[in-house]
Scaffold this active site. Structure first.
Site, PDB file in Angstrom:
ATOM      1  N   THR A  31     -60.896   8.163  70.953  1.00 39.75           N
ATOM      2  CA  THR A  31     -60.052   9.031  70.123  1.00 39.75           C
ATOM      3  C   THR A  31     -58.917   9.669  70.915  1.00 39.75           C
ATOM      4  O   THR A  31     -57.884  10.014  70.349  1.00 39.75           O
ATOM      5  CB  THR A  31     -60.889  10.149  69.471  1.00 39.75           C
ATOM      6  OG1 THR A  31     -61.658  10.807  70.479  1.00 39.75           O
ATOM      7  CG2 THR A  31     -61.827   9.583  68.426  1.00 39.75           C
ATOM      8  N   GLY A  56     -70.842   8.618  66.473  1.00 39.98           N
ATOM      9  CA  GLY A  56     -69.593   7.864  66.460  1.00 39.98           C
ATOM     10  C   GLY A  56     -69.035   7.580  67.833  1.00 39.98           C
ATOM     11  O   GLY A  56     -68.130   6.758  67.986  1.00 39.98           O
ATOM     12  N   LEU A  57     -69.520   8.287  68.865  1.00 40.11           N
ATOM     13  CA  LEU A  57     -69.157   8.045  70.262  1.00 40.11           C
ATOM     14  C   LEU A  57     -67.660   8.167  70.514  1.00 40.11           C
ATOM     15  O   LEU A  57     -67.128   7.583  71.464  1.00 40.11           O
ATOM     16  CB  LEU A  57     -69.632   6.659  70.716  1.00 40.11           C
ATOM     17  CG  LEU A  57     -71.095   6.312  70.422  1.00 40.11           C
ATOM     18  CD1 LEU A  57     -71.416   4.907  70.893  1.00 40.11           C
ATOM     19  CD2 LEU A  57     -72.025   7.315  71.081  1.00 40.11           C
ATOM     20  N   CYS A  58     -66.956   8.919  69.680  1.00 39.29           N
ATOM     21  CA  CYS A  58     -65.510   9.124  69.840  1.00 39.29           C
ATOM     22  C   CYS A  58     -64.764   7.793  69.861  1.00 39.29           C
ATOM     23  O   CYS A  58     -63.754   7.652  70.552  1.00 39.29           O
ATOM     24  CB  CYS A  58     -65.206   9.916  71.109  1.00 39.29           C
ATOM     25  SG  CYS A  58     -65.909  11.579  71.117  1.00 39.29           S
ATOM     26  N   ASN A  59     -65.271   6.826  69.130  1.00 34.72           N
ATOM     27  CA  ASN A  59     -64.637   5.501  69.069  1.00 34.72           C
ATOM     28  C   ASN A  59     -64.595   5.045  67.614  1.00 34.72           C
ATOM     29  O   ASN A  59     -65.396   4.194  67.193  1.00 34.72           O
ATOM     30  CB  ASN A  59     -65.426   4.512  69.932  1.00 34.72           C
ATOM     31  CG  ASN A  59     -64.646   3.243  70.222  1.00 34.72           C
ATOM     32  OD1 ASN A  59     -64.013   2.681  69.337  1.00 34.72           O
ATOM     33  ND2 ASN A  59     -64.696   2.788  71.455  1.00 34.72           N
TER      34      ASN A  59
END
Length: 694
Positions: free
Chosen positions: A135, A405-408
């Site tokens: 992100t 979401g793992l910032c992806n």
């Protein structure tokens, strides 16, 4: 970097090989890993004991002053900072004549610094980013005049082959930026390192050029970067040192000096980035020109952290030798883990793990795949299993993983086949980053990530596999559900009924002789209380504090109290049990000195805003503070009969909090027979060995 020279560590495959000394190193250097299985190295890697000792000894033996001064202590800091800067460049085989290194807080801060330079370009800039971007890279698009997301490697390849400037044909534009990760932080897939050199080889005019930005934060934690060939290196590279060494919390932006033009035109200046500034009658300033990093490092540098980085390089080399060795070690473990997970089957033959791996990737080849396994679990019926449930049970077994979401966002959407409208629907349904609402419309909203690092060993792999076998592999075959004859006898009974009086804490089983109420909001006394953090006013959850599972509430209607015990160890000064009144007694929410009702607090519980008054019993605050070691409120009384909780901050410097829903204004209740009077048999039978979670 990815050069074509034969001696480049990234020009050939590193053979997977287990590092035999890792168990000894863990025992000597990583006491925090005792009795735990740490599998989140992509977030950060643990720091060794000798690194903390060496950096502390350095700070105790030397006096370091603010570098922006001429005193001996300040000059010592300046020399050490510049020495560490040079050492970091050499660590990545970057020639100081071709590259400069800017110290930043982390990789995200480096990306933002690059964005600030491009944002100042006259006419704006074009921005292209890969779907697998973190992100932090995606967010740059909000400052671009035009942007495009590349959905695959093939799309990037086609773009590079068919004139990149075709997407940037406006004569009024001044430049562009193409960004991508060296390694996906979601599934560990490694992207081509040839793209920056190919992009540069187009030889477009410098004032209308597309630059490259490489996010190497996930990559460098286990693999070497080689910038020995400056012509093939990215224009800008960001990374975080704490992902490599565990400490210090520091990042870097590495810049090709020939590509620095967009950054030196940014308007902001601060601290030591200028030679002189006028403020009265005329606005005038002169920037520093001697070194590129002097123009970009605003304010006082975190010089203590930079000096600690020197110790980090030394200790890392002493323990592990090189990143090549770490790459070989982690590739061996990742391949072993992948094979184990791929072989897990339920008794009916259905796979347990859905692994999100690019078909072209191989865990034996570190040039195209990093030591990360991304997966989701499914039941023997093929139904998705909540990631939040997996993470909670893993925490009880002292297994540290990452879910969500793992910032992806692009990677998650691709793996889970989530369309934009579905993600918007999930948001409307209450899904938020970090919450437990991760299964909406029959589809998961996130991923389980297992990431390995230098200190990972075979025991970590085996523990995770055994954990899945124990809790999520069905060893019994259940018959497929059949279409039921509507005329057949459908006798069911409820085997047992439990409620969770305190949100995210242990259950209380309803006695078999007691009838129970069903209210419009659900079962009576279910999640009537919750623990609330003092700073954020948000309800605490077991995901954040696994010890909450050891809090055991008991509804005592005979005495009108909720009794709360803790199944773990407590200091002798803390009582083993406390009692919370079930009623909304006004005396419980009044200041004993002023006889006034305590302040009404606003809080967030499961996304809903609630109001509650504070209780005045300091014993409740002391109990939960001792249990959780977390500053929270005590018990608040609901402003609108929905929440109770308590606190007396004047008496407790570090109070803890409990919140409870009131019972005085509930609508008329619907009386139901006792659960045992209602026949219900679960199908298939529930597995009794799983810990109960809420």
């Amino acid at each position: 970097m990815a050069t074509l020279k034969e001696d480049s560590p990234m020009a050939h495959r590193i053979k997977p090989c287990y590092y035999q000394d890792v168990d000894r190193i863990r025992y000597d250097e990583y006491p925090m890993l005792k009795d735990t299985f740490y599998l989140d190295h992509a977030g950060t890697t643990p720091y060794p004991r000798s690194l903390i000792e060496q950096s502390s000894r350095d700070l105790m033996q030397n006096l370091y002053g603010n570098p922006h001064s001429g005193s001996p202590s300040s000059q010592l800091s300046t020399r050490r900072v510049e020495d560490v800067r040079l050492r970091a460049l050499r660590f990545f085989r970057a020639d100081p004549d071709d590259f400069d290194l800017v110290f930043v807080a982390n990789a995200t801060a480096g990306i933002k610094l690059v964005m600030e330079g491009f944002r100042e370009l006259q006419g704006g800039f074009w921005y292209g980013y890969h779907q697998d971007s973190h992100t932090s890279l995606v967010g740059v698009r909000e400052n671009a005049s035009e942007h495009h997301c590349f959905g695959s490697d093939d799309e990037v390849e086609m773009w590079l082959e068919t004139q990149p400037m075709s997407v940037w044909n406006s004569p009024t534009k001044r430049g562009g930026l193409f960004a991508y990760p060296a390694q996906s932080n979601l599934n560990g897939r490694r992207l081509p390192f040839s793209w920056p050199g190919r992009l540069r080889s187009t030889q477009y005019p410098s004032n209308n050029k597309i630059y490259s930005l490489l996010d190497a934060a996930a990559f460098v934690s286990t693999s070497p970067l080689d910038f020995s060939d400056a012509s093939e290196a990215p224009d800008f590279t960001v990374l975080s040192f704490y992902k490599m060494f565990g400490f210090p919390d520091l990042g870097a932006l590495i810049i090709r000096k020939d590509s620095s033009w967009p950054l030196v035109h940014r308007k902001y200046f601060g601290g030591g980035t200028v030679e002189m500034v006028t403020c009265m009658n005329e606005s005038w300033h002169v920037r520093k020109q001697d070194n590129l990093h002097e123009q970009l490092e605003d304010g006082t540098l975190p010089f203590h952290s930079i000096i600690a980085l020197d110790s980090a390089f030394s200790v890392h080399e002493k323990l592990f030798g090189s990143l090549e060795r770490i790459s070989s070690h982690t590739s061996f473990l990742a391949d072993r883990l992948y094979k184990h997970l791929s072989s897990l089957r339920h008794a009916n033959g259905r796979t347990v793990c859905k692994i999100h791996k690019d078909p072209r990737s191989s865990y034996c080849d570190s040039t195209i795949q990093g030591p990360i396994v991304a997966l989701n679990l499914q039941s023997s019926r093929g139904e998705s299993i909540s990631n939040a449930e997996v993470e909670k049970v893993a925490a009880i077994r002292n297994i540290q993983i990452r879910t969500g979401g793992l910032c992806n966002p692009g990677g998650v959407a691709s793996c889970l086949e989530l369309t934009p409208w579905e993600m918007k629907r999930n948001f409307s349904a209450g899904h938020r980053c970090g919450n437990e609402n991760d299964l909406i419309g029959g589809k998961l909203t996130g991923i389980i990530r297992v990431s390995l690092g230098a200190t990972s060993n075979i025991q970590d792999i085996e523990a995770f596999v055994h954990f899945l076998e124990e809790f999520f592999v069905d060893n019994c075959c259940y018959p497929e559900p059949r279409t039921q004859n509507p005329n057949a006898d459908t006798s069911f009974y409820i085997e047992s009924l439990s409620v969770y009086p305190i949100k995210s804490c242990g259950p209380w089983q309803v006695p078999s002789s007691m009838p129970w109420d069903v209210r419009p909001e659900g079962l009576a006394w279910d999640r009537e209380w919750c623990l609330i953090h003092q700073g954020t006013r948000a309800a605490l959850s077991q995901k954040r504090i696994p010890r909450m599972a050891l809090i055991r509430p008991h509804l005592d209607f005979e005495h009108g109290v909720l009794r709360v015990r803790y199944a773990g160890r407590l200091p002798l000064s803390v009582p083993c049990e406390i009692s919370v009144p079930l009623s909304g007694d006004q005396e419980q929410v009044q200041d004993p000195c002023t006889q006034r009702t305590n302040m009404c607090y606003s809080s967030r519980v499961c996304g809903d805003s609630v109001s509650a008054y504070t209780y005045n019993d300091p014993n409740i605050a002391a109990f939960f503070t001792a249990v959780l070691s977390t500053p929270s409120f005590n018990i608040l009384k609901s402003h609108q009969s929905t929440i109770l909780a308590a606190n007396h901050p004047r008496r407790l410097p570090n109070p803890s909090a409990l919140t409870a829903r009131g019972t005085t204004t509930h609508p008329p209740l619907q009386r139901i027979p006792h659960p045992h009077d209602l026949p219900l048999q679960p199908y298939p039978p529930q597995r009794t060995h799983r810990p109960e979670q809420k």
